[in-house]
Design an enzyme around this catalytic site. Structure first.
Site, mmCIF file in Angstrom:
data_model
loop_
_atom_site.group_PDB
_atom_site.id
_atom_site.type_symbol
_atom_site.label_atom_id
_atom_site.label_comp_id
_atom_site.label_asym_id
_atom_site.label_seq_id
_atom_site.Cartn_x
_atom_site.Cartn_y
_atom_site.Cartn_z
ATOM 1 N N TYR A 47 -6.136 6.826 3.917
ATOM 2 C CA TYR A 47 -6.385 5.773 2.921
ATOM 3 C C TYR A 47 -5.614 4.496 3.276
ATOM 4 O O TYR A 47 -6.184 3.394 3.302
ATOM 5 C CB TYR A 47 -5.971 6.245 1.509
ATOM 6 C CG TYR A 47 -6.023 5.116 0.532
ATOM 7 C CD1 TYR A 47 -7.223 4.743 -0.057
ATOM 8 C CD2 TYR A 47 -4.886 4.354 0.244
ATOM 9 C CE1 TYR A 47 -7.304 3.661 -0.917
ATOM 10 C CE2 TYR A 47 -4.951 3.274 -0.610
ATOM 11 C CZ TYR A 47 -6.155 2.933 -1.182
ATOM 12 O OH TYR A 47 -6.234 1.860 -2.020
ATOM 13 N N ASP A 107 -9.592 5.704 -2.714
ATOM 14 C CA ASP A 107 -8.584 6.403 -3.518
ATOM 15 C C ASP A 107 -9.237 6.890 -4.808
ATOM 16 O O ASP A 107 -10.462 6.854 -4.945
ATOM 17 C CB ASP A 107 -7.392 5.477 -3.805
ATOM 18 C CG ASP A 107 -7.786 4.299 -4.694
ATOM 19 O OD1 ASP A 107 -8.991 4.134 -4.980
ATOM 20 O OD2 ASP A 107 -6.879 3.548 -5.109
ATOM 21 N N CYS A 158 -19.163 -5.035 -16.884
ATOM 22 C CA CYS A 158 -19.159 -4.623 -15.473
ATOM 23 C C CYS A 158 -20.208 -5.379 -14.662
ATOM 24 O O CYS A 158 -21.382 -5.438 -15.055
ATOM 25 C CB CYS A 158 -19.422 -3.119 -15.383
ATOM 26 S SG CYS A 158 -19.455 -2.530 -13.686
ATOM 27 N N GLU A 191 0.819 -1.212 0.000
ATOM 28 C CA GLU A 191 0.000 0.000 0.000
ATOM 29 C C GLU A 191 0.854 1.263 0.000
ATOM 30 O O GLU A 191 0.526 2.250 -0.653
ATOM 31 C CB GLU A 191 -0.968 0.013 1.191
ATOM 32 C CG GLU A 191 -2.102 -0.987 1.056
ATOM 33 C CD GLU A 191 -2.996 -0.730 -0.166
ATOM 34 O OE1 GLU A 191 -3.069 0.421 -0.628
ATOM 35 O OE2 GLU A 191 -3.594 -1.696 -0.661
HETATM 36 FE FE1 SF4 Z 1 -18.312 2.004 -14.168
HETATM 37 FE FE2 SF4 Z 1 -19.805 1.357 -16.293
HETATM 38 FE FE3 SF4 Z 1 -19.645 -0.290 -14.205
HETATM 39 FE FE4 SF4 Z 1 -20.956 1.995 -14.007
HETATM 40 S S1 SF4 Z 1 -21.472 0.280 -15.334
HETATM 41 S S2 SF4 Z 1 -19.541 1.150 -12.500
HETATM 42 S S3 SF4 Z 1 -19.694 3.355 -15.285
HETATM 43 S S4 SF4 Z 1 -17.975 0.287 -15.595
#
Ligand code: SF4
Length: 366
Positions: free
Chosen positions: A134, A152, A214, A51
């Site tokens: 942090y 961060d 994501c 870290e």
């Molecule tokens: Fe980030 Fe897109 Fe996931 Fe939202 S959907 S957290 S903008 S990668």
């Protein structure tokens, strides 16, 4: 939608967010030398070391330094007993040398004040040299499973997008910290913190986040609003001031280079440097600068200049070079007590900051 209403709506989504993120982390997490597998207790020494090294630096840059440090000093006791010069040499090239000094001082404090055992609580960790909010939260969560949320730049970016926070940074930092803390699950806090870091580093990247990959796509306000590319909003920063100077790369006929130790306090304290004029706002007066050179010699301007960006200013240096006989008399301006002649082949081993390595390389070019 008001901030309160948005927070309420998203705090309902927050519970699902942690679960989705942890599931993703279990499958996609980065394999890093300071990380441990699921169910294996992390070594606080390695967590702390990584870290500190990761502050202001990339994972890729840190990995070889981390491996070098744990090979040289596998325990906090070993690091505490090391000579400061050896620690600075091992750190050379990683930048921000005050961190290396604090690292060493922290290892000594852990040994002398805590019997070689890192404290568990954030507040106690913060009393140690070089450990800010942090880093304290990261160690508390990752090494000890405490309910601490390290925030961060990566985490700020993810959270600003998840909650579509449009207030500009840095004013919005407290709100982002609150949102991040609100997402933290009751267990696996260290994994959650690292999952947020990984998501920010690999998926929710500053430019063109990979929203389709994501795990939080369904919980993300910015994605729903098509705003991910606009967040976080940053207040316009004033340009960094520029400082200028002239450096003297002095090469002796026996293959040595003149270096000098910097003063005990201030920027790059006690590191080695190429003797130079003061770094000032205006371009230095050449005749005056040459009178202040460390050796009386025939100085030759190396074409081009060296530019280096520090946190608070940009440095632009001209470099003059001279080849001199072995051990020439040094001028009053050289401050000879701090000077030493270092063989070129040993430069790699010296505690030389990046800016000085750039100056030497430029001074020896063409
Ligand atoms: Fe980030 Fe897109 Fe996931 Fe939202 S959907 S957290 S903008 S990668």
């Amino acid at each position: 939608m008001s901030t309160v209403a948005r927070t309420q709506r998203l705090s309902r989504a927050g519970r699902g967010t942690a679960g989705a993120l942890l599931e993703w982390y279990d499958n996609e997490r980065r394999d890093l030398p300071w990380r441990y597998g699921p169910g294996v207790a992390a070594d606080p020494y390695r967590v702390w070391l990584s870290e500190i090294m990761l502050q202001q630096t990339t994972v890729k840059a840190v990995i070889p330094y981390f491996e070098k440090f744990v090979a040289l000093w596998p325990t906090v006791e070993g690091l505490a007993l090391a000579e400061e010069e050896a620690v600075l040499q091992a750190w050379a090239g990683l930048g921000y040398y005050s961190r290396a000094r604090n690292l060493h001082a922290c290892a000594q404090a852990v040994v002398t004040e805590h019997g070689g055992v890192f404290p568990v609580q954030e507040q106690e960790l913060r009393r140690l040299p070089g450990i800010g909010p942090y880093t304290a939260a990261a160690i508390a969560a990752i090494a000890f499973g405490q309910p601490a949320m390290p925030v961060d730049g990566n985490v700020e970016r993810v959270v600003s997008r998840l909650f579509a926070v449009t207030d500009p940074m840095p004013k919005s930092k407290p709100l982002l910290r609150d949102h991040a803390a609100g997402l933290m699950p009751g267990a696996r806090t260290g994994d959650f913190a690292q999952a947020m870091m990984d998501l920010g580093a690999t998926v929710c990247t500053p430019k063109r986040p990979s929203c389709l990959m994501c795990p939080l796509q369904n919980q993300c306000d910015a994605h729903a609003l098509g705003m991910e590319g606009q967040l976080p909003v940053r207040a316009v920063k004033p340009d960094r001031p520029v400082r200028r100077g002239i450096a003297f790369v002095t090469l002796a006929e026996d293959g040595t280079v003149l270096l000098r130790q910097r003063p005990d306090t201030g920027l790059l304290a006690r590191m080695l440097e190429v003797p130079s004029t003061e770094w000032q706002d205006d371009a230095p007066d050449l005749a005056r600068a040459l009178r202040g050179a460390p050796v009386r010699a025939s100085w030759w301007l190396v074409p081009g200049q060296v530019v280096h960006t520090f946190t608070h200013f940009r440095l632009e240096m001209q470099v003059y070079r001279a080849v001199v006989p072995v051990s020439p008399p040094l001028t009053f301006w050289a401050d000879s007590a701090r000077c030493r002649w270092v063989p070129k082949r040993e430069l790699d081993k010296q505690a030389l900051p990046s800016v000085m390595r750039k100056l030497i390389a430029h001074g020896m070019s063409s």
